[in-house]
Design a protein around this motif. Structure first.
Motif, short mmCIF file in Angstrom:
data_model
loop_
_atom_site.label_atom_id
_atom_site.label_comp_id
_atom_site.label_asym_id
_atom_site.label_seq_id
_atom_site.Cartn_x
_atom_site.Cartn_y
_atom_site.Cartn_z
N LYS A 151 0.82 -1.21 0.00
CA LYS A 151 0.00 0.00 0.00
C LYS A 151 0.85 1.25 0.00
N GLY A 152 0.31 2.32 -0.59
CA GLY A 152 1.05 3.58 -0.68
C GLY A 152 0.68 4.30 -1.95
N GLU A 153 1.48 5.30 -2.32
CA GLU A 153 1.19 6.03 -3.55
C GLU A 153 1.65 5.22 -4.76
N ASN A 154 1.01 5.48 -5.90
CA ASN A 154 1.29 4.68 -7.09
C ASN A 154 2.77 4.59 -7.43
N GLU A 155 3.45 5.76 -7.43
CA GLU A 155 4.88 5.79 -7.80
C GLU A 155 5.69 4.87 -6.89
N ALA A 156 5.41 4.96 -5.60
CA ALA A 156 6.17 4.16 -4.63
C ALA A 156 5.86 2.67 -4.79
N ILE A 157 4.59 2.37 -5.10
CA ILE A 157 4.20 0.97 -5.30
C ILE A 157 4.93 0.39 -6.51
N ILE A 158 4.98 1.18 -7.58
CA ILE A 158 5.66 0.72 -8.80
C ILE A 158 7.12 0.42 -8.51
N TYR A 190 -3.86 -2.29 -9.97
CA TYR A 190 -4.88 -1.53 -10.69
C TYR A 190 -4.31 -0.94 -11.97
N ASN A 191 -5.20 -0.58 -12.90
CA ASN A 191 -4.78 -0.09 -14.22
C ASN A 191 -3.87 1.12 -14.16
N GLN A 192 -4.03 1.91 -13.09
CA GLN A 192 -3.21 3.12 -12.95
C GLN A 192 -1.73 2.76 -12.73
N VAL A 193 -1.46 1.53 -12.34
CA VAL A 193 -0.11 1.09 -12.00
C VAL A 193 0.42 0.05 -13.00
N LEU A 194 -0.50 -0.72 -13.53
CA LEU A 194 -0.15 -1.91 -14.31
C LEU A 194 0.89 -1.72 -15.42
N PRO A 195 0.76 -0.69 -16.29
CA PRO A 195 1.71 -0.60 -17.42
C PRO A 195 3.16 -0.41 -16.97
N ALA A 196 3.35 0.05 -15.72
CA ALA A 196 4.71 0.32 -15.25
C ALA A 196 5.34 -0.88 -14.53
N ILE A 197 4.59 -1.96 -14.37
CA ILE A 197 5.15 -3.15 -13.72
C ILE A 197 5.85 -3.99 -14.77
N SER A 229 -4.70 -7.65 -13.98
CA SER A 229 -5.28 -6.32 -13.73
C SER A 229 -6.49 -6.38 -12.80
N LEU A 230 -6.46 -5.55 -11.77
CA LEU A 230 -7.62 -5.43 -10.87
C LEU A 230 -8.61 -4.39 -11.39
N GLY A 231 -8.36 -3.83 -12.56
CA GLY A 231 -9.27 -2.85 -13.14
C GLY A 231 -8.95 -1.45 -12.66
N ASP A 232 -9.94 -0.58 -12.76
CA ASP A 232 -9.77 0.82 -12.38
C ASP A 232 -9.91 0.95 -10.86
N ILE A 233 -8.96 1.64 -10.22
CA ILE A 233 -9.00 1.73 -8.75
C ILE A 233 -10.21 2.55 -8.26
N HIS A 234 -10.79 3.35 -9.15
CA HIS A 234 -11.97 4.13 -8.75
C HIS A 234 -13.27 3.35 -8.94
N HIS A 235 -13.19 2.19 -9.58
CA HIS A 235 -14.37 1.34 -9.77
C HIS A 235 -13.98 -0.08 -9.42
N ARG A 236 -14.02 -0.37 -8.13
CA ARG A 236 -13.37 -1.61 -7.69
C ARG A 236 -14.27 -2.84 -7.77
N SER A 237 -15.43 -2.73 -8.45
CA SER A 237 -16.28 -3.92 -8.54
C SER A 237 -15.58 -5.01 -9.35
N SER A 238 -14.74 -4.63 -10.31
CA SER A 238 -14.07 -5.71 -11.06
C SER A 238 -12.96 -6.34 -10.23
#
Ligand code: AMP
Ligand code: MG
Length: 348
Positions: A244-251, A273-280, A288-297
Motif C-alpha cells: 500500500k502507498g502512492e502509485n509511484e512508490a508501489i511501482i 490496478y490499471n493506474q499502476v499496471l503498465p509500469a510493472i 489487472s484489478l481494473g480501475d481503482i476508482h471502480h473496484r467492482s471488477s
C-alpha cells in the motif's frame, strides 16, 4: 455427480431440487460466490457439507431463502433493524444474524442460539430454493481454507466427486461473500464486510458497530509484516504480500521485489490496478484489478486471480491495496487474510 447448466426456464434445476429434498449436496450459483447447499431442516444432510469441505464443525452456515414467508420457520424474532435492512437490501448480498427458531438443527448454527439468513438475488438460486420447497443451508462451495469459488469450474476443481450435483450459472457477479450483520442485539454489528457496504448500512440504520474481526483487520493494517499470523483463509499456495502507498512508490517497490525474487529463482506474480499496471515490468504473471476508482471488477476477480496465480506456478504475489472505503473494506478484508496480514507500506 451431475453438472447442470442453467437454462432460462430453470426446468433443468428440477433434479437438483429433488436431490436437496432427499438430503443430497448441491453446489449452486449466487450473486456473491457459489454455495454448497443442503436441506437446512435436515441435520445429517447439513453435516455432510462439513465433510465435503473439510470445514471445522464450529463454523456455522447461512440459511438461504427465496420468500420472506420462510423466515417464520427459521427465526424466532425479527427486529426493526432487521426489517429495515431486508426492505432495502433483500434479495441481495446481505446475511442477517437473528435468534434461531428451534426447527433449525445445531449442525447449521454450530450450536449457537442465532442463525444467519440470506435471500439471494441470483435467479437460479431463487429457483432452486423454491423448487426444493425447503430453506437451503450453505457455506461457500470451496475446500475449507481455499479461495471461495466464483465459477462452476472452481467448484469442480475443489469438490468433484464429493457432492451430488453442481449447477453452472457462469461467473458470480459480486465475487465476494455476503456482508454479515448481527441484528440479534441492541446495536447492529458488522461481522463481515461484503457487497453491501458499511456506508450503506450506516445510511439505513444510523449506528453500526464493527465486529472484532473487522477492527483487528483495520488495526493490523497500519504497518508492515506480521509474520507467523498465517490465517487459514482464502489461502493460495503462493505467498501473498499486500503493498500500500502512492502509485509511484508501489511501482518502484514491486519492480525492485520482482528483481530480487528473480535473483532467488522465484516465479513472481503481481495484481495491480490499471493506474499502476503498465509500469510493472517483468512479472511472470501480471493481472489487472481494473480501475481503482471502480473496484467492482477487483472484487469480482480477486478469488479467481488467487487461483490463477497457483495454476501458473507463481511462488510470491504482490497485490496492490485498495483502501477501505465502500467495497474496498470487503476486498481488503479478503486480500489481507489471503496474505496472512503480510502488508508492506511504501512511501515516496
Ligand atoms: P461462508 O459462507 O463459507 O463464509 O460461511 C458462512 C459465514 O457465516 C461464516 O463466516 C460464519 O461464521 C457466518 N455465520 C453463520 N451463522 C452465523 C451466526 N449465527 N453467527 C455469526 N456468524 C455466522
Ligand atoms: Mg467460506
Amino acid at each position: 455427480m451431475q453438472i447442470i447448466r442453467v437454462t432460462d426456464e430453470f426446468e433443468a434445476l428440477k433434479p437438483a431440487a429433488q436431490l436437496i429434498r432427499q438430503g443430497g449436496l448441491v453446489a449452486f450459483p449466487t450473486e456473491t460466490v457459489y454455495g454448497l447447499g443442503a436441506n437446512a431442516l435436515q441435520g445429517d444432510a447439513v453435516a455432510n457439507i462439513f465433510k465435503a469441505k473439510g470445514r471445522p464443525s464450529d463454523n456455522p452456515l447461512i440459511v438461504h431463502i427465496s420468500d420472506l414467508n420462510q423466515l417464520e420457520e427459521i427465526v424466532s424474532h425479527v427486529s426493526e433493524q432487521a426489517k429495515l435492512l431486508m426492505e432495502r437490501f433483500w434479495p441481495g448480498p446481505l446475511t442477517l444474524i437473528m435468534p434461531k427458531n428451534e426447527n433449525i438443527p445445531d449442525e447449521v448454527t454450530a450450536g449457537l442460539s442465532t442463525v444467519g439468513v440470506r435471500f439471494p438475488k441470483h435467479p437460479a438460486a431463487q429457483a432452486l430454493i423454491s423448487m426444493a420447497g425447503v430453506p437451503i443451508a450453505a457455506p461457500s462451495a470451496n475446500t475449507s481454507g481455499k479461495p471461495s469459488p466464483t465459477t462452476a469450474q472452481h467448484v469442480i476443481d475443489d469438490l468433484f466427486g464429493k457432492i451430488d450435483a453442481i449447477i453452472d450459472g457462469g461467473n458470480a457477479e459480486v465475487g465476494l461473500e455476503s456482508t454479515i450483520v448481527d441484528v440479534s442485539g441492541e446495536i447492529p454489528v458488522l461481522l463481515r464486510p461484503g457487497g453491501i457496504t458499511y456506508e450503506q448500512l450506516c445510511e439505513t440504520l444510523g449506528e453500526v458497530a464493527l465486529g472484532q474481526s473487522v477492527t483487528e483487520q483495520l488495526s493490523s493494517n497500519i504497518t508492515a509484516i506480521a509474520p507467523g499470523m498465517k490465517y487459514p483463509h482464502y489461502s493460495p499456495n503462493a505467498q501473498v504480500v499486500v503493498v500500500k502507498g502512492e502509485n509511484e512508490a508501489i511501482i518502484r517497490y514491486i519492480n525492485q521485489q520482482i528483481k530480487n525474487q528473480h535473483s532467488l529463482g522465484k516465479k513472481v506474480g503481481a495484481m495491480v490496478y490499471n493506474q499502476v499496471l503498465p509500469a510493472i515490468l517483468h512479472a511472470d504473471v501480471l493481472l489487472s484489478l481494473g480501475d481503482i476508482h471502480h473496484r467492482s471488477s477487483a472484487a469480482a476477480n480477486l478469488f479467481s486471480y488467487l487461483r490463477t496465480f497457483d495454476e501458473q506456478g507463481a511462488e510470491i504475489v504482490y497485490a496492490q491495496d485498495c483502501g477501505e472505503s465502500g467495497i474496498g473494506l470487503a476486498i481488503s478484508n479478503r486480500l489481507n487474510k489471503a496474505a496472512g496480514y503480510e502488508i508492506v507500506e511504501v512511501n515516496s
